[in-house]
Design an enzyme around this catalytic site. Structure first.
Site, PDB file in Angstrom:
ATOM      1  CG  LEU A  79      -1.893  -1.288   1.483  1.00  0.00           C
ATOM      2  CD1 LEU A  79      -2.947  -0.901   3.180  1.00  0.00           C
ATOM      3  CD2 LEU A  79      -3.176  -0.919   0.211  1.00  0.00           C
ATOM      4  CG  ASP A  80       0.392   4.531  -2.838  1.00  0.00           C
ATOM      5  OD1 ASP A  80       1.559   3.758  -3.429  1.00  0.00           O
ATOM      6  OD2 ASP A  80       0.072   4.900  -3.753  1.00  0.00           O
ATOM      7  CE  LYS A  81       5.518   8.861   4.131  1.00  0.00           C
ATOM      8  NZ  LYS A  81       6.862   9.895   3.711  1.00  0.00           N
ATOM      9  CB  THR A  83      -3.085   3.721   0.992  1.00  0.00           C
ATOM     10  OG1 THR A  83      -2.906   4.907   0.285  1.00  0.00           O
ATOM     11  CG2 THR A  83      -4.044   3.200   0.853  1.00  0.00           C
TER      12      THR A  83
END
Length: 300
Positions: A79-81, A83
């Protein structure tokens, strides 16, 4: 080999508290914001910022100890930082290969919740599909029709809009997993950027929003709400089933929706486990699975 970053007693964290579900093959975490889903390799130099922000090695080490594993869990997706939400890890290499295959085949269901800038009048329909291809140039992702652009598929559904400010809650189905796909699709295809996104929207938060609630700085309101995977029972006529794990919304997300007058479903707030779409309680006997968080609700 992953290296555990040296921790002082004051900075040490029990990362296993993030685990919301575990069975004999997988662990599912409810990822907080700002955590980078990537460890550093042994011997790799790190800046102080990286040492402070990237605690993923510590997380894997803590989970290994907590679940009595021979080796640290395997990452099968990221997951993106910014998110939050459901992040799945494999307990062993066999499970990691099986899950990676499901991700590659796009048979894993990925559902997100996003708080976006735009009221009910911003939407001409209650749901829709976005199929605009994306291209990344120097780290910046944009919609593109060039031969280098990649197919990207997002389905969206309007859950509710605020009666007090230009904010809406969307449920998103991610069929492909390109970098910043949801952020670009919402900002440029649907013209409703995610609240707090500093990259794909430049306009300031409206006064109407600022009057009803405080929006935290450096916080993007995008949450990986659910992951749905294929699993198999050892016995019985219907061995194949779909296991879905829902990660509870973060407290600040819930508070902001409450301030804006946007209703939330109980399962989105509390999280839970589902088998073939139905609530499964706290135990999944076929998998030796357990829901690991306190149960606060009884209805769907």
């Amino acid at each position: 080999m992953l290296r555990s970053i040296k921790r002082t007693s004051a900075a040490a964290k029990n990362w296993s508290r993030l685990a919301i579900y575990a069975d004999r093959s997988i662990i599912v975490l409810n990822k907080p914001p700002y955590l980078i889903c990537q460890g550093s390799e042994e011997g790799e130099d790190q800046t102080p910022r990286e040492r402070n922000v990237d605690k993923f090695n510590d997380l894997l080490s803590d989970l290994k100890d907590h679940f009595h594993l021979e080796k640290v869990p395997h990452t099968v997706h990221r997951l993106d930082k910014a998110t939050t939400g459901a992040l799945m890890l494999a307990k062993n290499l066999t499970a990691a290969r099986q899950l990676s295959q499901q991700f590659q085949n796009r048979t894993i269901g990925k559902t997100y919740l996003a708080l976006v800038r735009g009221g009910a009048q911003s939407f001409s329909a209650r749901s829709g599909e976005i199929r605009d291809p994306l291209e990344s140039i120097n780290g910046r992702v944009s919609i593109s029709q060039s031969c280098n652009a990649k197919f990207a598929a997002t389905d969206w559904e309007l859950i509710a809009s605020s009666p007090r400010a230009p904010l809406s809650l969307l449920r998103l189905k991610l069929h492909t997993g390109l970098k910043h796909q949801l952020r670009v699709h919402l900002a440029h295809s649907l013209h409703t950027p995610i609240l707090g996104d500093p990259v794909y929207t430049r306009s300031a938060i409206s006064d109407k929003v600022a009057r009803i609630t405080k929006v935290p700085e450096n916080r993007i309101f995008l949450h990986a709400s659910r992951l749905c995977i294929s699993r198999f029972r050892k016995t019985g006529p219907n061995k194949h089933f779909r296991l879905e794990v829902a990660a509870a919304l973060p407290g600040d997300f819930v508070t902001l929706c409450k301030d804006a007058g946007i209703p939330l479903k109980e399962w989105d707030v509390s999280g839970g486990v589902f088998v073939d779409g139905e609530p499964a309680g706290d135990e999944i006997p076929d998998l030796d699975g357990r829901w690991l968080r306190p149960r606060h609700h009884t209805t769907h």
